[in-house]
Each structure stands twice: as structure tokens, then as C-alpha cells.
Scaffold this motif. Structure first.
Motif, PDB file in Angstrom:
ATOM      1  N   LEU A  53       0.826  -1.196   0.000  1.00 41.67           N
ATOM      2  CA  LEU A  53       0.000   0.000   0.000  1.00 41.67           C
ATOM      3  C   LEU A  53       0.864   1.251   0.000  1.00 41.67           C
ATOM      4  O   LEU A  53       0.630   2.190  -0.766  1.00 41.67           O
ATOM      5  CB  LEU A  53      -0.905  -0.032   1.233  1.00 41.67           C
ATOM      6  N   MET A  99       3.865   1.694  -1.081  1.00 37.30           N
ATOM      7  CA  MET A  99       4.525   1.898  -2.378  1.00 37.30           C
ATOM      8  C   MET A  99       3.555   2.519  -3.382  1.00 37.30           C
ATOM      9  O   MET A  99       3.890   3.446  -4.104  1.00 37.30           O
ATOM     10  CB  MET A  99       4.988   0.554  -2.960  1.00 37.30           C
ATOM     11  N   HIS A 125      -7.625  -2.781  -0.223  1.00 39.79           N
ATOM     12  CA  HIS A 125      -6.420  -3.449  -0.731  1.00 39.79           C
ATOM     13  C   HIS A 125      -6.433  -4.958  -0.495  1.00 39.79           C
ATOM     14  O   HIS A 125      -5.653  -5.689  -1.091  1.00 39.79           O
ATOM     15  CB  HIS A 125      -5.170  -2.832  -0.087  1.00 39.79           C
ATOM     16  N   ILE A 126      -7.270  -5.394   0.414  1.00 40.16           N
ATOM     17  CA  ILE A 126      -7.299  -6.830   0.754  1.00 40.16           C
ATOM     18  C   ILE A 126      -8.573  -7.451   0.160  1.00 40.16           C
ATOM     19  O   ILE A 126      -9.429  -6.721  -0.348  1.00 40.16           O
ATOM     20  CB  ILE A 126      -7.201  -7.025   2.295  1.00 40.16           C
ATOM     21  N   GLN A 177      -9.900  -4.931  -5.507  1.00 41.96           N
ATOM     22  CA  GLN A 177      -8.764  -5.343  -6.339  1.00 41.96           C
ATOM     23  C   GLN A 177      -9.204  -6.193  -7.531  1.00 41.96           C
ATOM     24  O   GLN A 177      -8.597  -6.136  -8.594  1.00 41.96           O
ATOM     25  CB  GLN A 177      -7.788  -6.205  -5.512  1.00 41.96           C
ATOM     26  N   TYR A 221      14.841  -5.817   3.523  1.00 44.17           N
ATOM     27  CA  TYR A 221      15.847  -5.448   2.524  1.00 44.17           C
ATOM     28  C   TYR A 221      15.459  -4.132   1.876  1.00 44.17           C
ATOM     29  O   TYR A 221      14.300  -3.744   1.902  1.00 44.17           O
ATOM     30  CB  TYR A 221      15.945  -6.539   1.451  1.00 44.17           C
ATOM     31  N   ARG A 248      14.530  -1.900  -1.313  1.00 48.03           N
ATOM     32  CA  ARG A 248      13.737  -2.252  -2.492  1.00 48.03           C
ATOM     33  C   ARG A 248      14.634  -2.602  -3.691  1.00 48.03           C
ATOM     34  O   ARG A 248      14.352  -3.540  -4.432  1.00 48.03           O
ATOM     35  CB  ARG A 248      12.875  -1.035  -2.819  1.00 48.03           C
ATOM     36  N   MET A 275      -4.037  -8.532  -3.863  1.00 45.99           N
ATOM     37  CA  MET A 275      -3.403  -8.544  -5.174  1.00 45.99           C
ATOM     38  C   MET A 275      -2.133  -9.386  -5.108  1.00 45.99           C
ATOM     39  O   MET A 275      -2.056 -10.460  -5.622  1.00 45.99           O
ATOM     40  CB  MET A 275      -3.074  -7.098  -5.616  1.00 45.99           C
ATOM     41  N   GLU A 312       6.557  -7.665  -9.110  1.00 47.27           N
ATOM     42  CA  GLU A 312       7.962  -7.224  -9.022  1.00 47.27           C
ATOM     43  C   GLU A 312       8.902  -8.310  -9.547  1.00 47.27           C
ATOM     44  O   GLU A 312       9.892  -8.019 -10.216  1.00 47.27           O
ATOM     45  CB  GLU A 312       8.320  -6.894  -7.563  1.00 47.27           C
TER      46      GLU A 312
END
Ligand code: GDG
Length: 457
Positions: free
Chosen positions: A25, A27, A157-158, A188, A343, A345, A367, A373
Motif C-alpha cells: 500500500l 509503495m 487493498h485486501i 482489487q 531489505y 527495495r 493482489m 515485481e
């Protein structure tokens, strides 16, 4: 165009795509806001001894970031409580983990009212308000009660759960009624939008019209699916930067001629990590020739550590990965490299590129941006293979991945083995189609489609 006001639980000032924050979210919103001179409003993440309602304003480029602090009771009842112990598990089909307490729903209502009280004075005529995610479902109701007549859209988002699951929530009807104070309700996937429509027509005797509007409680809201995409430009820039390249080379050097399978997830029970480890174990059992020839790198970044279910999950994953490693490891080979830290990105981009298989097997996911990615990070001339759960929203768009049922261990194991031996021509053909899809529906397309629908609603 009109000024955009984005509201989400947590606010992360738009970053540079380097270190960034963990979570899809954040990002996506950072990307959406870069395109608008607007306001991003939400919780600062800070706790004060008592709630003051004081707003702190900060400029970040063209965006005004406005935040409020919350108090400890809010964090416990609203954030750790109703949002993450009631709604998150239920919406991810984990009724067994969903806890309902009156104090949680009171805290949820209280924080939404506080957000509205703080935000309402910042709203000017003509502003368009875009509210994000399950933490803030009642926000429009609270804003309307304070005289805000602007267009307000909501994006979840979910996943939206099926009707039969949703009705286990004691205040399900109040929750759905609150959604009808939005002009637009976005999901979504078609699957989620369909589940919502099913609730409206089947549970509360509402109606759907031919233009996709839902009518109930004397109000009308537009309903639609707006699959979120990747901030592809930003991601590609990160993937071609020095850090990504250095990480890629470091990974390749550590392969020692072996193939890498990669998983990257927030440490969350919805991501199917235990089932994934067991499917990978099955690969090692079934294919003796693959032992010592492959390894699984699982990056699982700790999240929501105050919630018991997350502590339990972490302990289980430690145990399962330890057991598998104990059973199969040799003096110079560890079958699972299991890492619990965050980490950068761009480092992740380098890791994805070095992996022959991207293993994205959530049990439920709105999603799943990791799937996207992984594809975006591949070498076009020699891409890896994506193994993707049918229960990730991404599977509606990414049919060229190897689609699996994460509950079917043997099937996931077979898909991993098939991916490892897939001829290059087939890998390239699948990857090209997937990549075309990612470009056609990136985060800008998502934002434009949602804002356009909101303006027309
Ligand atoms: C929610 C929905 C939906 C992960 N570890 C690190 C790191 N990440 C980044 C990934 C990716 C993001 O976090 C995770 O996004 P997902 O989409 O996979 O999942 P959720 O966090 O659960 O997001 C989801 C999403 O919202 C957007 O709508 O897709 O279904 O659950 O970008 O790369 N990032 C960094 N370090 C890590 O260690 N920097």
C-alpha cells in the motif's frame, strides 16, 4: 484537476524507491501522490500519552503530509484490535483467528471519528478524497456527519470475503452500511467486487443497477474492480541501479552453480509460508537429483509483532524450516535460507533477478505486488518462472504464470519442478505476455481509472 486528498492508516512520505517502506500500500500511494499536488493524511505511527488531535504538517515536494498521533488505547483497540485481529483475519478467510471484542469495534469507531474531526477542516470545496483500506471503512460516514459533501472514494487493498464468512462478524451490517457513504467502492478483483454485490443483493435486500451501482440503506454507491499495478518506472529504475546490480552479482556468486527459488513476503499467515516450505520439501523428496542443486531463499520481514498469531507463526516457521534443513542439509548445502530482516527495495530487485523461480503462494491475497515485481525484475533474454497462487488477486491478470492451489502440496511441488526444467523459449514467451500486462496496467493506470470513476460517480 481537483486536489486529491489521500487517507490511509499510516502515512509514509513519498520516497525515492530505494529503501522505502515495507508493504504494498505504501509503495502504491507514494506513486499515486507523486502525480498530484495533494494531501496525504493519516496516523504518524507515534503514540502520545493522551490524544490531542493536533495535526502535524510537512511538505514533501508537491505533497502536504498531514499526520495525527494516537494514544495507546487506540493502537490496541483500533490497530492491533479491530483492524488486525478482527478484519484482517476474517477478510483473509481465517475465521478461526478472527477475534471480536466490543472494545475493538469501539476503538475502531473512535479513531475513525478522530480522523474525520482532524481532517474535515483541511477539506476545501472541490477536493476529491480517496480513502484506503480496511482500517478506515467508517471514515466517510464520520466525514459526512461533519458536513463534508465532497466526492469520497474507498479502495480495499485486501480481499472482500464471501457473504457466508462476512456474516460471522457481529457488526457486519453496520460495516457495510458505512460503505454506502462513499461515492465509489473499489476492489482489487472481480472476485471481490462480486462477493460484495452478492452480499448487497443476498443479505441486505439491496439492488445492483445496470451501471454497476449498488443501492441500499437509501443510498447509492458505484462499485468496481481496480486491480492495483506496479510503479513500473520507479521499479525498473531501482532494478537497473548500482545497488540492484551489486546485489544481483553477489547472489549469482553465492549460487555456486545452483538454482535459486525465491519468496519475499511480510511475515503473515495469509502468505502461506508454512505450506510453501512443505511443498518445497516435497520437491526434495520426489526429485533426488534436485537435492544440492537448488535452494529456497525465503525473505520474510517481521510485521505486526504485537499480535499473538504473528508470534505463533514465526515460531512455527522457525521450526519447520529448521526441521527441513536438518533433514536434508549437507556439509556445503542448506536447502532453505530463511531470513527475517527487511531489505532495500533495490536489493530485492537484484535478488529477484537472480532467482530461477519466483514462488508466490499466498492462501489469500488482495493482489500481491511481489508477483509483479518478480516479473518486472527478470532478464528479458533469460527470465525465470513465476509460480503463483490462484488465491492471489494477481492471478486474475497473470494467467501466464504457473497457477497453483497453495493448499495442494503435490501440485505446488510439481509446478516448482516444471519451472526448474522449463525450456527457455517457453519461459521467454510466458514472461513477455506477463510483462506486457504489467506495463498496460501499472500503478498510474490504476490511479487514473479509480480517480476517473470517482469523478464520474
Ligand atoms: C497489501 C495487500 C496488495 C516486502 N519485503 C520487503 C519489502 N517488501 C515489499 C514488496 C512489495 C510489498 O512489500 C508487499 O506488497 P504485497 O502486495 O505483496 O503485500 P501486502 O504488504 O500484504 O499489501 C496486497 C497490496 O496491499 C497493495 O494493494 O497487493 O494483497 O495485502 O512491494 O517488495 N520491501 C522492502 N524491504 C523488504 O524487506 N523495501
Amino acid at each position: 484537476m481537483a486536489r486529491l486528498i489521500v487517507v490511509s492508516n499510516r502515512v509514509q512520505p513519498p520516497g525515492d524507491g530505494g529503501e522505502g517502506s515495507v508493504g504494498g500500500l505504501a509503495m502504491a500511494l507514494a506513486a499515486a501522490l507523486r502525480e498530484h499536488s495533494g494531501v496525504w493524511f493519516g496516523w504518524s505511527g507515534q503514540i502520545t500519552p493522551e490524544y490531542t488531535g493536533q495535526i502535524s504538517m510537512q511538505r514533501s515536494g508537491d505533497v502536504t503530509v498531514a499526520t495525527v498521533d494516537l494514544e495507546e488505547q487506540d493502537r490496541q483497540e483500533y490497530y492491533n484490535g479491530y483492524a488486525n485481529r478482527t478484519l484482517w483475519p476474517l477478510f483473509h478467510y481465517r475465521v478461526d483467528l478472527s477475534a471480536y471484542e466490543r472494545s475493538f469495534s469501539e476503538g475502531y469507531g473512535r479513531v475513525n471519528a478522530r480522523f474525520a474531526e482532524a481532517l474535515a477542516p483541511l477539506v476545501a470545496e472541490g477536493d476529491v478524497i480517496w480513502v484506503h483500506d480496511y482500517h478506515l471503512i467508517p471514515l466517510a460516514r464520520e466525514l459526512r456527519a461533519r458536513g463534508v459533501n465532497n466526492r469520497i472514494g474507498f479502495f480495499l487493498h485486501i480481499p472482500w470475503p464471501s457473504r457466508r464468512l462476512l456474516v460471522t462478524l457481529p457488526d457486519h451490517q453496520e460495516l457495510v452500511e458505512a460503505l454506502f457513504d462513499y461515492d465509489l467502492i473499489g476492489f482489487q478483483t472481480e472476485d471481490s467486487a462480486g462477493a460484495f454485490r452478492d452480499y448487497v443483493t443476498g443479505e441486505i435486500e439491496g439492488e445492483m443497477d445496470d451501471e454497476g451501482r449498488a443501492r441500499a440503506f437509501g443510498r447509492t454507491a458505484q462499485v468496481g474492480a481496480f486491480p492495483i499495478g506496479l510503479d513500473i518506472e520507479n521499479f525498473e529504475a531501482a532494478a537497473h541501479g548500482e545497488v540492484a546490480l551489486a546485489e544481483y552479482e553477489r547472489m549469482v556468486a553465492s549460487l555456486n552453480g545452483r538454482e535459486m527459488i525465491v519468496g519475499v513476503d511480510r511475515l503473515d499467515y495469509s502468505k502461506g509460508l508454512e505450506e510453501r516450505f512443505l511443498a518445497y520439501e516435497q520437491v526434495l523428496e520426489d526429485h533426488e537429483a534436485l537435492r544440492e542443486q537448488v535452494f529456497l531463499l525465503q525473505i520474510a520481514t517481521p510485521s505486526r509483532e504485537e499480535v499473538d498469531a504473528y508470534q505463533d507463526l514465526r515460531a512455527r516457521l522457525d521450526a519447520v524450516s529448521g526441521r527441513i534443513n536438518g533433514a536434508f542439509a549437507t556439509v556445503d548445502w542448506v536447502p532453505i535460507r530463511y531470513v527475517n530482516r527487511a531489505y532495500r527495495r533495490d536489493e530485492l530487485a537484484g535478488v529477484y533477478r537472480a532467482a530461477k523461480i519466483g514462488l508466490v503462494t499466498p492462501l489469500r491475497d488482495g493482489m500481491n505486488l511481489v508477483a509483479k515485481e518478480y516479473i518486472a525484475a527478470q532478464d528479458p533474454d533469460d527470465p525465470g518462472v513465476l509460480v503463483l497462487s490462484q488465491f492471489a488477486g494477481a492471478s486474475e491478470q497473470m494467467g501466464q504464470a504457473l497457477i497453483v492451489n497453495p493448499f495442494d502440496r503435490a501440485q505446488v511441488a510439481e509446478a516448482i519442478a516444471a519451472g526448474l526444467s522449463m525450456p527457455k523459449a517457453e519461459r521467454v514467451a510466458r514472461w513477455r505476455e506477463l510483462m506486457d500486462g504489467l506495463r498496460a496496467s501499472d500503478v498510474n493506470a490504476w490511479r487514473e481509472a479509480f480517480v476517473r470513476a470517482l469523478m464520474q460517480s
